[in-house]
Structure formats: C-alpha cells, structure tokens
Scaffold this motif. Structure first.
Motif, short mmCIF file in Angstrom:
data_model
loop_
_atom_site.label_atom_id
_atom_site.label_comp_id
_atom_site.label_asym_id
_atom_site.label_seq_id
_atom_site.Cartn_x
_atom_site.Cartn_y
_atom_site.Cartn_z
N ASP A 1 -25.16 22.08 -9.20
CA ASP A 1 -24.39 21.71 -8.01
C ASP A 1 -24.39 20.18 -7.86
O ASP A 1 -24.86 19.48 -8.74
N CYS A 2 -23.86 19.70 -6.74
CA CYS A 2 -23.62 18.25 -6.58
C CYS A 2 -24.91 17.42 -6.74
O CYS A 2 -25.89 17.63 -6.05
N ARG A 3 -24.88 16.48 -7.66
CA ARG A 3 -26.05 15.63 -7.90
C ARG A 3 -26.36 14.77 -6.68
O ARG A 3 -27.51 14.52 -6.34
N ARG A 4 -25.31 14.27 -6.04
CA ARG A 4 -25.53 13.34 -4.93
C ARG A 4 -26.19 14.07 -3.74
O ARG A 4 -27.08 13.52 -3.11
N PRO B 1 -20.90 18.04 -0.74
CA PRO B 1 -20.56 17.73 -2.14
C PRO B 1 -19.65 16.51 -2.23
O PRO B 1 -18.72 16.36 -1.44
N CYS B 2 -19.92 15.63 -3.20
CA CYS B 2 -19.37 14.28 -3.14
C CYS B 2 -18.03 14.10 -3.82
O CYS B 2 -17.30 13.16 -3.52
N GLY B 3 -17.70 14.95 -4.78
CA GLY B 3 -16.45 14.75 -5.51
C GLY B 3 -16.51 13.60 -6.51
O GLY B 3 -15.51 13.28 -7.14
N ASN B 4 -17.65 12.97 -6.65
CA ASN B 4 -17.76 11.86 -7.59
C ASN B 4 -19.05 11.93 -8.42
O ASN B 4 -19.71 10.93 -8.63
N CYS B 5 -19.40 13.17 -8.86
CA CYS B 5 -20.46 13.30 -9.84
C CYS B 5 -19.95 14.29 -10.89
O CYS B 5 -18.94 14.95 -10.68
N ASP B 6 -20.63 14.39 -12.02
CA ASP B 6 -20.14 15.26 -13.09
C ASP B 6 -19.96 16.70 -12.62
O ASP B 6 -18.94 17.33 -12.89
N ASN B 7 -20.93 17.20 -11.86
CA ASN B 7 -20.84 18.60 -11.44
C ASN B 7 -19.72 18.86 -10.45
O ASN B 7 -19.12 19.93 -10.44
N CYS B 8 -19.45 17.89 -9.58
CA CYS B 8 -18.34 18.04 -8.64
C CYS B 8 -17.00 17.95 -9.36
O CYS B 8 -16.06 18.69 -9.07
N LEU B 9 -16.92 17.02 -10.31
CA LEU B 9 -15.65 16.80 -10.99
C LEU B 9 -15.31 17.94 -11.92
O LEU B 9 -14.15 18.24 -12.17
ZN ZN Z 1 -21.14 15.53 -6.39
#
Ligand code: ZN
Ligand code: ADP
Length: 647
Positions: A402-405, A418-426
C-alpha cells in the motif's frame, strides 16, 4: 579568499538610506530580505514565538525550511537592538556557503572555525563584539572555549546576545544516529546565559531522542513544534533487487539524465566500485566515504555543490547539512538502518520543492545483513531490541503493497491519505497468497532439524532449502538423504525467485532467522503460528525489474522537462529556454567571482520564472519568488539586460 565576513556595502547603503523603511514584521522580512512571499507550514508560528523571546524545539523534515526559522528572527531581533544570533552547527565545511548565502541577501553574517587565518578570526571577533553581526555560525567545540564564552559574556552584559539556534539538535542524544560528544556541553549556554532564548532544530527525533534533547539541552519548558513531515514533491519507489548496479544505471539514464543526485551504499568498497562503474558508463560520479582523506572529501563535496549534474556515490558519512536545493534524486543501493535514517537521507532530494525521486533497491541479502549487524554489535540487549524493532518497521515499509507515504508519515505519528506519488499508488502491485508456500518452507526447515539420517547437519542455508523444496537432486541432497524427506519437491510449482521472496518476507517478519557464517535458516518462535495457519501472508508479485514500468514513465513525462543537461524546472518555449541558458551562464560568472555555489546566487526555479515571465522593470523582477531587496539592487539591472538580449 575573503571567507568569514566582508563588510557589505549594499547593506550599509540600505541601513543609511533614510528613505528605506526597514521591515519590522516577519512576513516583510521574509519578502524584502529573502524574496519569498509566504512562510511554509509551521515557520510563521515558530518565528513569532522566537521573535517574542520564547524557547523552542522544532522538528521539521529535511528540506522543510528550518534555516528561516532562526534567520528571520535573527534579522528582526538584531534590528530591534537585541544583538547577535549564535548558530551552533556541527559542520564547519558548510558554514562558508551558509554565510555566503546570507551575504547574498545582504545580512551581516560570519563564521568562526578552524579554517580561518588568525587575522581573519580576530577581525570577526571585533565585528561580533561591536554588535555588527546579525548571525554568527560556530561549531560547539568552538563555542565552549573559555575565549568564546568570555566574548558571549561581554555581549550578554551589554544585552547584545539575542538568540542561540542549535542546529542538528539530535546530535546531543546517544539514541540518535549522529551523537556528538561536544553537544553535551551545550547545556552550559542555558546555565550561563539563562535569559537568552534558545531554538533547537532537528529533522529526526523519535520519542527517545526528543526526550534526550529536552533534558540535555535543558529545554523542558520550551515549546515543541512538530511540522508536517510530508515532502509531497518526493516520489518514493522501492524495487526488488535484481542486478542493483544495472538497475541503478537504468534509473539514472531513464529518469535523471544530467541531474545531480546522491547514491547511498553501505560499505566503502561498494562506494568505490559503484562510482568507478558509473564513470565507466559515462556519468559524472564521485566517491565519498570516511576512508578518503579530508582533502579529497572536500574537493568532491565542492564539485557536487558547484558543478552541474554530479552524482555523489557515498556512505552515510556524506550528507548532513548539505543544503543543495536541486538534488533531483537520492538512491539507496543498500537498505538503511531504520526509517529515521531513510527519511533523513531521502529528504536531501528536492529541497527546492520541484519533483524529485527517492529510489531504493532491496533484497534478501539486505535483510540478512542488517539483522546480522545488530546481532553482532557490541551494544547492550536493550539497544539491540530497539534497533531490531526499528529495522522491522523499515522492512515492513519495503515489503508494503500500500501507499509508502502513508506508512512513512504514520511512523512519524502523522495520519494521511494515499498520496498518488509513490510506486504503489501509481501502480498498485499485484499480490498473491503465499500462506501455503510459507508453511511448506517452514516445515521443511523443521524437518531438517528433526531428521537425523546420514549424519546431516540440522540447519541449512537458503540454497539447499530451495533445492529440497523444488525437488532438485543436488550432490548435497543425495549426501544427506534429503530426497527422503516428506517435503522434498513439495514446492516445485514456484520458481526459485518466488521462493526467495517468500524467505525474505519470512525473515523480514521475524518468523525466520539467518544465523552464522553460512546464513543457516532457523525457525523463530513465531514460526509456529504460521505453521498452524494462524497468520496469512500476502506477497508482492515481483514487479518488472525496470525501475519505473511503462506507466510510471508515462506519468513522469508530464512533469519532466525538455531533456538535456540544462533542463529548466518548468516548461519553457524555445526562446524561454535560451533566456534560461543565458541567465545560467550569467549566474555561473557571479558564483565564480563570489566563490559560492550557483544556487546561492539564485535557484534554478527563480531563473526559470524570470525566463518565463520576462520582467521588463525592476518592480516586475521584484515580484519573482527568490528575489529580495539586496539581490534586486545588486543584480536587477544586469538581469534585465541579460533578458533583453539573451545571446
Ligand atoms: Zn502513495
Ligand atoms: P532544512 O534546513 O529544514 O533542511 P532549508 O532551511 O535548507 O531546509 O530549506 C530548504 C529550502 O527551502 C531552501 O532552499 C530554502 O530557500 C527553501 N525555503 C524555505 N522556506 C521557504 C519559504 N517560506 N518560501 C520559499 N522557499 C523556502
């Protein structure tokens, strides 16, 4: 070289000009002196508190903007006749550039350290005692000398000692990762100058370290400011370690051609190898570690700060206090010790707020090595337990789907979406249910222990385990009669790579331990729960080994620039790009003359904005972020000229 302090003609012109009204509000100082229109996050609150004379402990992530938290109060309090701000900083190598940056914005600042000639040091001491300095930087060991304390005493008696700013305050704690003995002596500041406000700043402090800072610096009554730890412009990516050097090279070529960045490695040897290899591949890479002599370290650091597009390959000996704003990536070839270290190291990317990458490769050997380093260290059991739990948190981050951030921020006590700007989100990673596979592996290890046939040892490493699980009749298998085990061949359906992931996860989660010289695998107590089927295991399906898959790359092109080494940080048309290049050439001249890194003169973002909006008057130029009064006066006319005729 005119390092420490040069009387500043522009500044005195401003001071003596009766028409110039000096700002007396934090926001005005921010705009007029530093050229910024807004405080970031908690800065305003902190500044207000400190200007009013309060003590404070500030936790703000690397790149969050800690310097302004004491520089703005320093200017205001000096203007109000309250005297000098003394900045305690552990890194003498960087004081030169920090002071240079203050001179550029017209603030009277200096440093005192061992790099100065005696004459120069005396001159600065005179300036200090005469009350002409707004800020003075010095290392703790310098501050605690009788000579320096006597000067402070003299200032204090005359009410000209305004503020102590203690940077990198976590250095006072043994729990932190950069403990410095000299910091312990800083409690003397409070004892000798009780009325002088103190501001301690750090980017990393877990509860333990925080408590230490308060106690040891006697800041129990100080107000605590915890800024948001989010660094939204940094994209976090953690990839399976496959062929780490090649993966790194692909990442650099595909995503960061011509960019400056840092590659962290665990050992000096790996630093050397990686730097040499990148150079052979045509990149401009330099090694940095504690084994290189001081002179070479300084040269490499200087080149990193001053040249464009240098990749610094380094151990963690490099980086504290590096405030280069346009570091576009921080890559880890080896796993750091814990999330604090990871966050501090990755935080060195993108201080200018523009898109930047934190990229890491991670594999089974990393887990094994880090665990071993803790096990074999000389530290006490308590300390080891703490280190293990910190490592566990980092491993959970690395294995996360899941989201790293969200996980990073949660670690620092901050809830987020969830941030939309980490590998898992993207690119949501596919997962598979590995519960069954895990049970097979653990029970095979259990069988080794039970099985006494052919005088076999009772524990083995991963290689032999995989042979047995996958039903391979190796020499060793035959020798020990392990083809008779009930677990022989029960895992033929999974590839070796998949099995390694299962083992890594089991070790990361603490169900398995790798012990001794041969990393033999041993069941931990908690393995029983997995064997009984009480714990479910979901693993990432190993991703495309390319650092960013197709989609990541596509998403990225929308935010990257036109390619080539001199890419502007925002989209410019052809003439805009020419203007940007002309401004950079002009800036390089100025930086050379002043013996400073180019970004101290102006950030890329500021130049790019000039190239885009093409101000025609000084007034218009003043409106651009990063252009304060002093820079406007000094450079305004030249900039307008460069813009008018870029060629
Ligand atoms: Zn993320
Ligand atoms: P830290 O010491 O917390 O790592 P710095 O003080 O070096 O961070 O600040 C990081 C960067 O952000 C610097 O380049 C600084 O000029 C910039 N910056 C800080 N505060 C502001 C602000 N309010 N507006 C614009 N830029 C800022």
């Amino acid at each position: 070289m005119g390092l420490g302090y040069h009387p500043d003609p522009t500044m005195s012109a401003v001071l003596s000009d009766p028409e110039t009204t000096l700002a007396s509000e934090p926001l005005q100082v921010l705009a007029q002196v530093f050229g910024y229109t807004q405080f970031r996050g908690a800065q305003q609150e902190i500044v207000d508190h400190v200007v009013a004379g309060g003590d404070a402990l500030v936790l703000m992530p690397t790149g969050g903007g800690k310097s302004l938290c004491y520089q703005v109060p320093a200017v205001l309090r000096h203007r109000a006749g309250q005297g000098v701000t003394v900045v305690v900083s552990p890194l003498i190598a960087l004081m030169h550039d920090q002071v240079g940056a203050l001179h550029e914005v017209g603030v009277a600042a200096a440093f005192l350290n061992s790099t100065l000639e005696g004459d120069e040091a005396r001159r600065i001491e005179r300036e200090l005692l005469a009350g002409r300095l707004t800020l003075l930087y010095a290392a703790p060991e310098r501050i605690l000398t009788p000579r320096f304390l006597a000067m402070l005493e003299s200032l204090h008696e005359r009410k000209r000692l305004s503020l102590f700013a203690i940077d990198e305050a976590h250095c006072v704690s043994q729990w932190g990762h950069d403990f410095r003995e000299e910091y312990l002596g800083l409690s003397a500041l409070h004892e000798r100058f009780p009325g002088v406000p103190r501001l301690a700043l750090t980017a990393t402090a877990d509860d333990h370290t925080r408590a230490d800072i308060k106690e040891r610096l006697q800041l129990e009554a100080a107000r605590l400011f915890v800024a948001s730890f989010d660094r939204p412009n940094i994209r976090y990516t953690i990839v399976e370690k496959d062929e780490p050097k090649k993966q790194l090279l692909r990442f650099l070529r595909d995503e960061h051609d011509g960019d400056a960045g840092i590659v962290y490695c665990q050992s000096r040897k790996r630093v050397e190898e990686t730097a040499a290899w990148l150079n052979a591949e045509g990149l401009s890479a330099l090694p940095y570690h504690a084994g290189l002599d001081t002179d070479m370290r300084r040269r490499h650091q200087d080149r990193f700060l001053r040249d464009e597009g240098v990749v610094m390959v380094a151990t963690i000996a490099f980086g504290m206090g590096i405030d280069k704003p346009d570091v576009r990536f921080v890559a880890h070839l080896d796993l750091p010790k814990n999330i604090e270290s990871y966050y501090q190291e990755t935080g060195r990317a993108g201080r200018d707020g523009l898109p930047a990458d934190a990229w890491m490769t991670y594999g089974l050997a990393d887990v094994v090595n880090q665990r071993r380093m803790i096990d074999e260290s000389e530290a006490g059991e308590d300390f080891k337990r703490l280190q293990r739990s910190k490592l566990d948190a980092l491993l959970a981050l690395a294995e996360a789907h899941d989201c790293r951030r969200v996980r990073l921020l949660a670690y620092f006590g901050q809830a987020s979406e969830p941030c939309g700007n980490c590998d898992n989100c993207l690119r949501a990673p596919a997962t598979w249910d590995a519960t069954d596979a895990a049970r097979k592996a653990l029970s095979c290890i259990y069988r080794f222990r039970q099985y006494g046939g052919a005088r076999a040892p009772r524990a083995f490493g991963a290689g032999h385990l995989l042979d047995v699980l996958r039903g391979k009749r190796s020499e060793k298998v035959a020798q020990y009669g392990h083809d008779e085990l009930s677990t022989f061949g029960i895992g033929a359906d999974l590839s070796e790579a998949q099995w390694r992931l299962v083992l890594r996860q089991l070790i990361a989660l603490g169900h398995l331990r790798a012990e001794g010289e041969y990393n033999t695998l041993v069941l931990a107590d908690s393995a029983r729960e997995v064997l009984r089927g009480e714990v479910a295991l979901h693993l990432r399906v190993p991703a495309d080994p390319r650092p960013h898959g197709k989609q990541g790359k596509a998403a990225r092109t929308t935010r990257t620039r036109s390619g080539g080494a001199a890419r502007p940080p925002l989209a410019l048309d052809e003439t805009g790009t020419e203007r940007f290049a002309a401004l950079k050439a002009w800036r390089a001249e100025v930086a050379r003359e002043h013996n400073l890194p180019a970004y101290v003169v102006f950030h890329d973002a500021t130049l790019a904005e000039m190239a885009r909006s093409v101000p025609a008057t000084l007034d218009e130029l003043a409106g651009i972020s990063g252009v304060g009064t002093t820079k406007l006066e000094r450079y305004g006319a030249e900039i307008l000229r460069v813009l008018a005729s870029p060629a």
